[in-house]
Design an enzyme around this catalytic site. Structure first.
Site, PDB file in Angstrom:
ATOM      1  CG  HIS A 181     -28.826  -1.354  32.814  1.00 42.18           C
ATOM      2  ND1 HIS A 181     -28.606  -2.549  33.479  1.00 42.18           N
ATOM      3  CD2 HIS A 181     -29.528  -1.581  31.679  1.00 42.18           C
ATOM      4  CE1 HIS A 181     -29.051  -3.450  32.752  1.00 42.18           C
ATOM      5  NE2 HIS A 181     -29.855  -3.255  31.894  1.00 42.18           N
ATOM      6  CG  ASP A 186     -28.418 -11.780  45.931  1.00 45.56           C
ATOM      7  OD1 ASP A 186     -29.155 -11.657  46.936  1.00 45.56           O
ATOM      8  OD2 ASP A 186     -28.157 -12.637  45.119  1.00 45.56           O
ATOM      9  CG  ASP A 210     -24.273   0.888  37.068  1.00 45.26           C
ATOM     10  OD1 ASP A 210     -24.464  -0.176  37.107  1.00 45.26           O
ATOM     11  OD2 ASP A 210     -23.819   1.448  36.016  1.00 45.26           O
ATOM     12  CG  ASN A 266     -30.259  -3.303  36.556  1.00 43.92           C
ATOM     13  OD1 ASN A 266     -29.876  -1.970  36.886  1.00 43.92           O
ATOM     14  ND2 ASN A 266     -29.639  -4.460  36.392  1.00 43.92           N
ATOM     15  CD  GLU A 306     -27.657  -9.319  41.161  1.00 44.32           C
ATOM     16  OE1 GLU A 306     -28.534 -10.112  40.849  1.00 44.32           O
ATOM     17  OE2 GLU A 306     -27.110  -9.092  40.078  1.00 44.32           O
TER      18      GLU A 306
END
Length: 298
Positions: free
Chosen positions: A186, A173, A190, A181, A216
């Site tokens: 955000h 991850d 993404d 974020n 993630e």
């Protein structure tokens, strides 16, 4: 779902069966089984279906023999033949030795793997691919989704455990993803996930399954890999991400990942749930000991 549910076909008037044209290609679509939704083009004169390494259409589900059956294509005709399978090959609900196939025929192999024989032109193929992708892939990252991962890790583990073949699982991850974020927004998060997934997708092997299993968090099922080979794959992922340049709205976002690796040959791993948990524990150890590193489950 019962066998009748997938074999029931409406009665068609004489002459209504589709006759393939030169632009049509014979195909198999998996209706039930671990590879559900996948489509295989029958471009060879002889295509073997089975769980063995030499099968052109490889189904690793329970009850499938190494070379279970074959489809012989000659022009606009296709012949299905059983290859002495243990559990038999069924077409139109009946066990067969040899059967000429018609468009739409359902084929049952093993305990519950159902294939549909059909003819597709290029538009049909594109539509089928899109349906397959939308059902089994994550919208943002285009990696396989968690449901597909769960199904595949169960079937891959069962096969490898039974056949005593190697299987590794890499789980990784993004380090400090919450801070990405919070600091950049955000949309930036993404962007990072999508770009990172694309980079990883470019380095995984064709036979591996790359999936997004959490916000993630991602996993790679590495067929035929032991713990050492799993570590090589994980290090390749870590190195690739650390060298990737992520720029969003003119701002450079440094990204690293932590990874954990487990392998089936460990005697304490006896089921798929334990396999996944072992890789997760190794991942937590990588994060606990400083991040941007790979740890093996011991």
């Amino acid at each position: 779902m019962t066998w009748d549910d997938v074999t029931r076909v409406e009665e068609k008037p004489p002459g209504s069966v589709k006759t393939p044209s030169k632009r049509d290609c014979a195909c198999l679509i998996v209706l039930a089984g671990s590879a559900m939704g996948e489509m295989y083009k029958l471009t060879r004169e002889r295509t073997v279906i089975g769980r063995g390494q030499k099968a052109q259409v490889r189904m690793i589900d329970d009850g499938v023999s190494r070379e279970h059956c074959e489809i012989l294509v000659d022009g606009d005709k296709a012949l299905l033949r059983d290859l002495g399978s243990t559990n038999g090959t069924f077409c139109r609900g009946t066990r067969i030795e040899s059967q000429e196939l018609e468009d739409g025929d359902k084929i049952l192999v093993g305990s519950g793997t159902v294939l549909k024989f059909t003819y597709h032109d290029s538009l049909d193929e594109t539509f089928q691919r899109q349906m397959y992708e939308s059902a089994l892939r994550d919208d943002l990252t285009k990696a396989f989704n968690k449901k597909y991962f769960t199904d595949r890790v169960e079937s891959e583990f069962a096969y490898s455990f039974r056949q005593k073949t190697s299987l590794a699982l890499v789980t990784f991850d993004v380090d400090h993803f919450k801070e990405v974020n919070d600091t950049y927004g955000h949309p930036a998060g993404d962007y990072v996930l999508a770009e990172m997934a694309a980079a990883v997708q470019g380095i995984v092997r064709v036979e591996d399954v790359f999936a997004r299993v959490g916000g993630e968090e991602f996993s790679i099922i590495c067929r035929g890999a032991d713990i050492a080979q799993g570590r090589i794959i994980a290090e390749r992922v870590r190195h690739t991400v650390s060298k990737q340049i992520f720029v969003f709205a003119g701002k450079n976002i440094p990204i690293t990942v932590s990874a954990g690796v487990a392998a089936i040959q460990d005697a304490r791993i006896v089921d798929a749930q334990g396999f996944v948990a072992a890789a997760d524990h190794a991942l937590y150890e990588a994060k606990r000991t400083g991040r941007d590193r790979v740890c093996l489950w011991r």
